[in-house]
Structures are given as C-alpha cells and as structure tokens.
Design a protein around this motif. Structure first.
Motif, PDB file in Angstrom:
ATOM      1  N   ALA A  44       0.831  -1.209   0.000  1.00  0.00           N
ATOM      2  CA  ALA A  44       0.000   0.000   0.000  1.00  0.00           C
ATOM      3  C   ALA A  44       0.867   1.261   0.000  1.00  0.00           C
ATOM      4  CB  ALA A  44      -0.944  -0.009   1.189  1.00  0.00           C
ATOM      5  N   MET A  45       1.955   1.245   0.779  1.00  0.00           N
ATOM      6  CA  MET A  45       2.857   2.400   0.793  1.00  0.00           C
ATOM      7  C   MET A  45       3.492   2.601  -0.577  1.00  0.00           C
ATOM      8  SD  MET A  45       4.728   2.377   4.508  1.00  0.00           S
ATOM      9  CE  MET A  45       5.080   0.637   4.607  1.00  0.00           C
ATOM     10  N   ALA A  47       2.221   1.706  -3.460  1.00  0.00           N
ATOM     11  CA  ALA A  47       1.180   2.191  -4.375  1.00  0.00           C
ATOM     12  C   ALA A  47       0.954   3.684  -4.180  1.00  0.00           C
ATOM     13  CB  ALA A  47      -0.109   1.407  -4.154  1.00  0.00           C
ATOM     14  N   ARG A  48       0.898   4.130  -2.914  1.00  0.00           N
ATOM     15  CA  ARG A  48       0.711   5.571  -2.647  1.00  0.00           C
ATOM     16  C   ARG A  48       1.900   6.379  -3.161  1.00  0.00           C
ATOM     17  NH1 ARG A  48      -1.431   3.575   2.231  1.00  0.00           N
ATOM     18  NH2 ARG A  48       0.508   4.007   3.323  1.00  0.00           N
ATOM     19  N   GLU A  51       1.543   6.681  -6.885  1.00  0.00           N
ATOM     20  CA  GLU A  51       0.476   7.625  -7.207  1.00  0.00           C
ATOM     21  C   GLU A  51       0.976   9.059  -7.057  1.00  0.00           C
ATOM     22  OE1 GLU A  51      -3.131   4.757  -5.637  1.00  0.00           O
ATOM     23  OE2 GLU A  51      -2.939   6.761  -4.812  1.00  0.00           O
ATOM     24  N   ALA A  52       1.756   9.313  -6.010  1.00  0.00           N
ATOM     25  CA  ALA A  52       2.299  10.655  -5.795  1.00  0.00           C
ATOM     26  C   ALA A  52       3.229  11.046  -6.942  1.00  0.00           C
ATOM     27  CB  ALA A  52       3.029  10.723  -4.459  1.00  0.00           C
ATOM     28  N   ASP A  55       1.032  11.741  -9.968  1.00  0.00           N
ATOM     29  CA  ASP A  55       0.291  12.996  -9.811  1.00  0.00           C
ATOM     30  C   ASP A  55       1.193  14.221  -9.968  1.00  0.00           C
ATOM     31  OD1 ASP A  55      -1.956  11.499  -9.406  1.00  0.00           O
ATOM     32  OD2 ASP A  55      -1.985  11.758  -7.219  1.00  0.00           O
TER      33      ASP A  55
END
Length: 57
Positions: A44-45, A47-48, A51-52, A55
């Motif tokens: 999860a970390m 993936a975040r 995403e950052a 973005d």
C-alpha cells in the motif's frame, strides 16, 4: 492439513527483505498473518508513493 505454499512464503519474505532490509531470521520469526499484514502495508505504501509520482508528473 493444509500447508502454506513454500513458494508464496519465500515471495513474501523476499518482498519484505527487499523493502525493509530486515534480516532473514527476523522475517522468519513473524507469525504468518503478521507477515501477510506487513506485505499488504508495504504494498500500500508503494502504491501511494507511485500515485504521488504520477500525480506530480
């Protein structure tokens, strides 16, 4: 009695060792569900973080 697949166990250990740099004995001492939770948390970390990056591009 069902046994946890050995290949899955080694994939989890390799994943955590790669990302957390923990020694093998520490990873082997984790209870199965603790190890699974750690894999999910690290995933999860990651993936975040991706995403950052996406973005900000």
């Amino acid at each position: 009695m069902l046994r946890y697949p050995v290949e899955a166990l080694w994939q989890e250990i390799a994943y955590l060792a790669y990302h957390l740099h923990w020694p093998l004995p520490d990873l082997l001492d984790l209870e199965h569900m603790d190890r699974v939770r750690m894999v999910r948390a690290v995933s999860a970390m990651n993936a975040r973080a991706w995403e950052a990056v996406r973005d900000s591009a």
